[in-house]
Design an enzyme around this catalytic site. Sequence first.
Site, PDB file in Angstrom:
ATOM      1  N   ASP A  61       0.851  -1.204   0.000  1.00 29.85           N
ATOM      2  CA  ASP A  61       0.000   0.000   0.000  1.00 29.85           C
ATOM      3  C   ASP A  61       0.882   1.248   0.000  1.00 29.85           C
ATOM      4  O   ASP A  61       2.076   1.180   0.307  1.00 29.85           O
ATOM      5  CB  ASP A  61      -0.924   0.016   1.227  1.00 29.85           C
ATOM      6  CG  ASP A  61      -1.853   1.229   1.221  1.00 29.85           C
ATOM      7  OD1 ASP A  61      -2.457   1.508   0.164  1.00 29.85           O
ATOM      8  OD2 ASP A  61      -1.965   1.927   2.246  1.00 29.85           O
ATOM      9  N   SER A  62       0.258   2.383  -0.273  1.00 32.92           N
ATOM     10  CA  SER A  62       0.990   3.650  -0.232  1.00 32.92           C
ATOM     11  C   SER A  62       1.394   4.009   1.202  1.00 32.92           C
ATOM     12  O   SER A  62       2.298   4.807   1.393  1.00 32.92           O
ATOM     13  CB  SER A  62       0.118   4.764  -0.821  1.00 32.92           C
ATOM     14  OG  SER A  62      -1.126   4.814  -0.147  1.00 32.92           O
ATOM     15  N   TYR A 109      -0.887   8.434  -2.869  1.00 37.17           N
ATOM     16  CA  TYR A 109      -0.966   8.036  -4.273  1.00 37.17           C
ATOM     17  C   TYR A 109      -2.231   8.614  -4.921  1.00 37.17           C
ATOM     18  O   TYR A 109      -2.289   8.807  -6.130  1.00 37.17           O
ATOM     19  CB  TYR A 109      -1.050   6.509  -4.390  1.00 37.17           C
ATOM     20  CG  TYR A 109       0.262   5.768  -4.232  1.00 37.17           C
ATOM     21  CD1 TYR A 109       1.404   6.355  -3.698  1.00 37.17           C
ATOM     22  CD2 TYR A 109       0.342   4.434  -4.637  1.00 37.17           C
ATOM     23  CE1 TYR A 109       2.586   5.637  -3.562  1.00 37.17           C
ATOM     24  CE2 TYR A 109       1.521   3.711  -4.510  1.00 37.17           C
ATOM     25  CZ  TYR A 109       2.639   4.313  -3.969  1.00 37.17           C
ATOM     26  OH  TYR A 109       3.799   3.596  -3.847  1.00 37.17           O
ATOM     27  N   GLY A 110      -3.240   8.868  -4.070  1.00 43.55           N
ATOM     28  CA  GLY A 110      -4.579   9.217  -4.567  1.00 43.55           C
ATOM     29  C   GLY A 110      -4.652  10.455  -5.434  1.00 43.55           C
ATOM     30  O   GLY A 110      -5.587  10.617  -6.213  1.00 43.55           O
ATOM     31  N   CYS A 135      -3.725  -1.152  -2.089  1.00 49.70           N
ATOM     32  CA  CYS A 135      -4.020   0.248  -2.416  1.00 49.70           C
ATOM     33  C   CYS A 135      -5.011   0.310  -3.584  1.00 49.70           C
ATOM     34  O   CYS A 135      -4.722  -0.180  -4.684  1.00 49.70           O
ATOM     35  CB  CYS A 135      -2.721   0.957  -2.791  1.00 49.70           C
ATOM     36  SG  CYS A 135      -2.956   2.690  -3.184  1.00 49.70           S
ATOM     37  N   THR A 140      -5.941   2.952  -5.252  1.00 46.91           N
ATOM     38  CA  THR A 140      -5.449   3.819  -6.326  1.00 46.91           C
ATOM     39  C   THR A 140      -4.452   3.067  -7.212  1.00 46.91           C
ATOM     40  O   THR A 140      -4.540   3.132  -8.443  1.00 46.91           O
ATOM     41  CB  THR A 140      -4.785   5.088  -5.735  1.00 46.91           C
ATOM     42  OG1 THR A 140      -5.700   5.707  -4.822  1.00 46.91           O
ATOM     43  CG2 THR A 140      -4.409   6.068  -6.815  1.00 46.91           C
ATOM     44  N   GLU A 180      -6.486   9.189   9.494  1.00 42.06           N
ATOM     45  CA  GLU A 180      -5.115   9.148  10.020  1.00 42.06           C
ATOM     46  C   GLU A 180      -4.987   9.987  11.294  1.00 42.06           C
ATOM     47  O   GLU A 180      -4.150   9.702  12.147  1.00 42.06           O
ATOM     48  CB  GLU A 180      -4.112   9.568   8.941  1.00 42.06           C
ATOM     49  CG  GLU A 180      -4.084   8.504   7.860  1.00 42.06           C
ATOM     50  CD  GLU A 180      -2.884   8.541   6.948  1.00 42.06           C
ATOM     51  OE1 GLU A 180      -2.016   9.398   7.129  1.00 42.06           O
ATOM     52  OE2 GLU A 180      -2.836   7.690   6.051  1.00 42.06           O
ATOM     53  N   CYS A 223     -11.398   2.744  -0.939  1.00 44.06           N
ATOM     54  CA  CYS A 223     -10.142   3.324  -0.460  1.00 44.06           C
ATOM     55  C   CYS A 223      -9.772   2.601   0.834  1.00 44.06           C
ATOM     56  O   CYS A 223     -10.648   2.275   1.647  1.00 44.06           O
ATOM     57  CB  CYS A 223     -10.326   4.821  -0.215  1.00 44.06           C
ATOM     58  SG  CYS A 223      -8.864   5.604   0.518  1.00 44.06           S
ATOM     59  N   HIS A 268      -8.606   3.432   3.631  1.00 50.51           N
ATOM     60  CA  HIS A 268      -8.917   4.000   4.952  1.00 50.51           C
ATOM     61  C   HIS A 268     -10.389   3.894   5.333  1.00 50.51           C
ATOM     62  O   HIS A 268     -10.729   3.983   6.505  1.00 50.51           O
ATOM     63  CB  HIS A 268      -8.528   5.476   4.990  1.00 50.51           C
ATOM     64  CG  HIS A 268      -7.049   5.723   4.907  1.00 50.51           C
ATOM     65  ND1 HIS A 268      -6.274   5.278   3.858  1.00 50.51           N
ATOM     66  CD2 HIS A 268      -6.216   6.362   5.764  1.00 50.51           C
ATOM     67  CE1 HIS A 268      -5.022   5.651   4.059  1.00 50.51           C
ATOM     68  NE2 HIS A 268      -4.956   6.300   5.203  1.00 50.51           N
TER      69      HIS A 268
HETATM   70  N1  DGL Z   1      -4.169   3.786  -0.218  1.00 55.58           N
HETATM   71  C1  DGL Z   1      -4.874   4.784  -0.991  1.00 55.58           C
HETATM   72  C2  DGL Z   1      -6.068   4.120  -1.664  1.00 55.58           C
HETATM   73  O1  DGL Z   1      -6.586   3.114  -1.237  1.00 55.58           O
HETATM   74  C3  DGL Z   1      -5.306   5.949  -0.128  1.00 55.58           C
HETATM   75  C4  DGL Z   1      -4.152   6.809   0.395  1.00 55.58           C
HETATM   76  C5  DGL Z   1      -3.362   7.486  -0.723  1.00 55.58           C
HETATM   77  O2  DGL Z   1      -3.928   8.356  -1.434  1.00 55.58           O
HETATM   78  O3  DGL Z   1      -2.205   7.126  -0.907  1.00 55.58           O
HETATM   79  O4  DGL Z   1      -6.514   4.616  -2.668  1.00 55.58           O
END
Ligand code: DGL
Length: 267
Positions: free
Chosen positions: A13-14, A45-46, A76, A78, A153, A188, A190
């Site tokens: 993941d990011s 990453y989003g 992730c 994204t 977060e 997403c 989160h």
């Molecule tokens: N992990 C990213 C997602 O699921 C969310 C956080 C980011 O933008 O990096 O899209």
Amino acid sequence: MTATSRPVIGVFDSGVGGLTVLRELLRQVPQADYLYFGDTARLPYGSKSVETVAKYAISAAEFLVKQGAQHLVIACNTATALAFDRIASAVRVPALGVIEPGAEIASTASKTRKAVVIATEGTCNSHAYQKALAARGIEAREKPCPLFVPLVEEGWIEHEVTERVAHIYLDEIFAGEFADADALVLGCTHYPLLKPLLRRVVPERVTIVDSAEATANAMAQRLGALDPSGEPSVKFFATDSVEKFRKAGEKFMGWKITDVAHVDIES
Ligand code: DGL
């Protein structure tokens, strides 16, 4: 027949968000060992371009395979949305993303064949969920909810500000042509933490589809029967401060994170 050795699953993941997927994997596939990579130095990453996300995600996937991952989970949304095919073809182990499993569960849940997808800007703009749902006969409306990531977060999971933001994002979504939509896809990493809050915000008839849960379920199906003996091990890697990862990660996992190594992916 039961496989005898424990598979090693690399989860990427990011940042710490993908721990929602790891948590589900540990629940549904405890017969495996895990390597988790959080690209904390390069998140989010989003809001980044396809080229950048693909480059970052491929380097992370290659790192996990070098560490011994025999399966790759792209936690992730994204990265899955923007670069799944490129990541999957860059590594020689089977890869699983979060979008197909999420779309599949939404398809099982929706009777009206209309769904709302909430995700990052990048995921929405790629229309990856919309396409995956259309392939299953579901019409989707996509809504970027970028403020949810920092709010989660910050630990504002049950907070009046987050609830207000959720109302602003979602009240007008289940209206007009989508007044009868009956599935909300959490696109997403989160967002699963906001499930209880979102439950209060969206209409009662709406099923909340958790891509993390769906992905763990898809991995369990893929691996079939495994040797049930032993406990899962988890090793964490982060590209930014180990201490920051540990602190933020504990909020997602609900237990103490100890085994975190720093990785300088550029070198
Ligand atoms: N992990 C990213 C997602 O699921 C969310 C956080 C980011 O933008 O990096 O899209």
